[in-house]
Write an enzyme that holds these catalytic residues in place. Structure first.
Site, short mmCIF file in Angstrom:
data_model
loop_
_atom_site.label_atom_id
_atom_site.label_comp_id
_atom_site.label_asym_id
_atom_site.label_seq_id
_atom_site.Cartn_x
_atom_site.Cartn_y
_atom_site.Cartn_z
N SER A 243 0.66 -1.31 0.22
CA SER A 243 -0.22 0.29 0.08
C SER A 243 0.73 0.72 0.31
O SER A 243 2.15 0.86 0.53
CB SER A 243 -0.70 -0.20 1.36
OG SER A 243 0.71 0.45 2.19
N LYS A 244 0.06 2.62 0.10
CA LYS A 244 1.32 3.63 0.01
C LYS A 244 1.84 3.60 0.96
O LYS A 244 3.24 4.43 0.79
CB LYS A 244 0.07 5.09 0.14
CG LYS A 244 -0.67 5.51 -1.41
CD LYS A 244 -0.41 6.37 -2.22
CE LYS A 244 -0.83 6.71 -3.45
NZ LYS A 244 -1.72 7.62 -3.80
N ARG A 245 1.74 3.64 2.23
CA ARG A 245 2.54 3.73 4.11
C ARG A 245 3.40 2.53 3.55
O ARG A 245 4.58 3.10 3.75
CB ARG A 245 1.22 2.96 4.69
CG ARG A 245 1.42 3.04 6.15
CD ARG A 245 1.17 2.76 7.26
NE ARG A 245 0.28 1.14 7.14
CZ ARG A 245 1.32 0.05 7.53
NH1 ARG A 245 2.21 0.00 7.62
NH2 ARG A 245 0.21 -0.96 6.89
N GLY B 299 5.50 1.90 1.07
CA GLY B 299 5.82 1.98 -0.53
C GLY B 299 5.85 2.01 -1.59
O GLY B 299 6.38 2.17 -2.57
#
Ligand code: GLU
Length: 336
Positions: free
Chosen positions: A241-243, A245
């Site tokens: 996910s974005k968290r 990377g």
């Protein structure tokens, strides 16, 4: 073997994300190692979701990473006439056919299959029907005649021998009623026409490979070598996910990563050479082989990515901006 041709085939619906960058890196390294070419094909047939800004972001990301493609980028959309031509050729050969089923008929077909405990597949209704039975005023789709018995085997450099039972494949659509190709068909026609010898892509495309082989076989074309690489997960094993990377390559650039460090880190996500962690791009090219791609999902880890940069550039140039536990919270350029 003749010249190696790989390709990177992104859909321009967003920035160049880290998974795409890794696919491009492997395709590029393999071509460079063997004196071949890596082509860039922009899969822009989805006109609603494709944007010019995303095409630019993908090209910028590849260029910044140093993954130069050979020749001009190819637009899949621009080749629509060729996709239709191949579909027509398959119909003329009796290997594909026009299907006039309405959406209601298809829904009913699926419901009947479900009720009978079968997979909700197209039942071949128009496979052997005569054209004289075609209803007036209905634009047909074109479906390929998938083999009704036997197996389709994908001999994959990463996944090994993967067997698909043809009973699970139905006569899938290759050309829509508006004359545009489906993804499945466009990819095969383009890979063939571009002379692609090796397809390296995410393993989310593995089941597509079986259907694509049906098209290769119908056309009598050689199936390229394939390597389906496991997707990248976060350090906790969950989908990236974005968290974790899953950002655009430009976000890494703004954080202060250098292309060589990111190439080195991405290479280690799914490929290995002995226990080597830190190596130059030239070494990677020299050592690269498809058979050393890992079968297990790679885990993306910001801490390790930063370490790669520190180890490659021991004097600490430049600083990577880190926030909290290493998450990046800046804005990443997206399309639109
Ligand atoms: N356009 C597809 C994607 O971005 C890739 C298709 C392929 O590599 O065959 O997932």
């Amino acid at each position: 073997m003749s010249q190696i041709v790989t390709r990177f085939a992104p859909s321009p619906t967003g920035y160049l994300h880290i998974g795409g960058a890794r696919t491009a890196l492997f395709s590029w390294a393999y071509a460079r190692k063997l004196g071949g070419k890596m082509l860039l094909r922009i899969e822009d047939t989805d006109r609603e979701r494709s944007t010019d800004a995303a095409v630019d972001a993908i090209k910028d990301g590849l260029s910044w990473l140093g993954l130069q493609w050979d020749g001009d980028a190819i637009s899949q959309f621009a080749r629509a006439h060729r996709h239709a031509e191949v579909a027509a050729e398959l119909v003329a050969k009796g290997l594909a056919y026009k299907c006039y089923c309405s959406p209601e008929e298809l829904t009913q077909m699926r419901e009947e299959a479900r009720a009978a405990g079968r997979a909700p597949r197209y039942n071949g209704h128009w496979r052997d029907r005569d054209a004289t039975e075609a209803p007036d005023g209905v634009a047909p789709v074109i479906r390929i005649k998938a083999p009704q018995s036997g197996e389709i085997i994908v001999n994959d450099h990463v996944q090994g021998k993967v067997v698909f039972k043809t009973e699970n494949l139905d006569d899938f659509i290759i050309l829509r009623s508006d004359g545009t190709p489906t993804y499945m068909h466009a990819v095969v026609v383009d890979d063939h026409d571009m002379g692609v010898t090796h397809i390296i892509r995410g393993d989310d495309h593995l089941t597509n490979a079986a259907r694509q082989i049906v098209i290769y076989n119908a056309m009598g074309w050689t199936v390229p070598e394939m390597a389906h690489i496991p997707l990248i997960h976060g350090p906790d094993g969950a989908k990236l996910s974005k968290r974790h990377g899953a950002l655009g390559v430009d976000a890494y650039r703004h954080m202060g990563y250098l292309p060589e460090a990111l190439r080195n880190y991405l290479a280690r996500l799914g490929w290995s050479h002995d226990d080597d962690e830190i190596f130059s791009t030239d070494q990677m090219i020299e050592w690269f082989s498809l058979d050393a791609l890992n079968k297990g999902a790679a885990r993306f880890d910001f801490v390790k990515a930063r370490k790669h940069q520190r180890d490659l550039y021991p004097r600490g140039r430049p600083q990577i901006s880190v926030q909290g536990d290493g998450q990046y919270s800046g804005r990443s350029r997206t399309h639109g």
